[in-house]
Design an enzyme around this catalytic site. Structure first.
Site, short mmCIF file in Angstrom:
data_model
loop_
_atom_site.label_atom_id
_atom_site.label_comp_id
_atom_site.label_asym_id
_atom_site.label_seq_id
_atom_site.Cartn_x
_atom_site.Cartn_y
_atom_site.Cartn_z
N SER A 41 0.90 -1.21 -0.17
CA SER A 41 0.13 -0.12 0.08
C SER A 41 0.80 1.19 -0.09
CB SER A 41 -1.07 0.11 1.14
OG SER A 41 -0.13 -0.31 2.49
N HIS A 247 -0.58 5.68 6.80
CA HIS A 247 -0.48 5.80 5.52
C HIS A 247 0.09 7.18 5.10
CE1 HIS A 247 -2.31 1.69 5.15
NE2 HIS A 247 -1.33 1.35 4.18
#
Length: 265
Positions: A41, A247
């Site tokens: 990711s 993230h």
């Protein structure tokens, strides 16, 4: 006069270099790149938004560093197979198809999911400080004991399929600025433990990349001053949707990962 004539080609070459006329050759080299972006990711761009319609649950973003690099450098070909949730094993089994003897450039982030870092973060958010630190220590044990073989297997497969490519392994940011602006959430002990886990993971990635003859590019310097608890964070803290949590933001890709990748290319 004969000496002058012999010197002229050298003088002309130096003059050409000094005034920058050699730059189009470099640009032409970049334009001729055949680039494949692999990984989890952190390469697909979860958290950056603007997900490509054909990427489904992989959540590949037009604002992720591979897309940004391709847009800026117009390579001869660009294959973007990075996928949210990928491990070293799934990168190896499901992302390597675009690699070929003609591939010239590869980027990859992988390893965090192998050692269960998402589960570590969930544990730290929901459970006690002692349980959090223990979870980090368990992940570090996996980094040291089981991850080296997994990375070696993946890197070997990449090299076999793309023998001529420059391969750039990118690391992960430290999540927290210690003694920062956060007034709630995890304790400083937990934040320091999580950063220690990131450092251990990055250290192993750098070691295994070197063993494989690959380039390693850290992103820690780029994210310093932009961690969670800083005044200008480039990482999501606990977020909605939950998948964005921990993230990089779009700015984290453009200001953090992209320069780190570009410096290694």
């Amino acid at each position: 006069m004969r000496t002058l004539r012999r010197a002229l080609p050298v003088l002309l070459a130096l003059a050409t270099a000094s005034i920058g006329l050699a730059q189009p050759a470099s640009a032409a080299a970049e334009a001729g790149e055949r680039y494949v972006a692999l990984g989890d990711s952190y390469s697909s761009g979860v958290g950056a938004g603007s997900y490509l319609s054909d990427s489904g649950s992989c959540q590949r973003s037009s604002k992720a560093y591979p897309s940004l690099w391709a847009a800026a450098n117009a390579p001869a070909s660009f294959s973007f197979t990075a996928c949210s949730g990928a491990t070293t094993g799934t990168v190896k089994s499901s992302q390597l198809a675009p690699l070929a003897s003609t591939t010239t450039l590869v980027s990859v982030t992988a390893g965090g999911n192998d050692v269960g870092f998402a589960n570590v973060m969930q544990t730290c958010v929901l459970q006690s400080e002692a349980t959090c630190v223990s979870a980090v220590d368990n992940a570090i044990a996996q980094v040291n004991n089981t991850l080296p073989g997994s990375l070696s297997s993946l890197y070997g497969a990449i090299r076999t399929k793309a023998p001529q490519a420059r391969v750039v392994v990118l690391g992960y940011p430290r999540f927290y600025q210690l003694n920062g602006s956060c007034i709630a959430g995890l304790s400083e002990t937990e934040r320091a433990a999580i950063n220690r886990g990131s450092d251990a993971l990055n250290g192993m990635l750098a070691k295994q990349a070197a063993n494989a003859g690959f380039a390693y590019s850290s992103v820690v310097d780029e994210f310093t001053g932009h961690e969670i608890c800083s005044s200008a964070a480039w990482l999501h803290s606990v977020s909605v949707p939950v998948s964005n949590s921990y993230h990089p933001t779009a700015t984290g890709h453009s200001g953090g990962y992209l320069p780190a990748f570009h410096s290694a290319v």
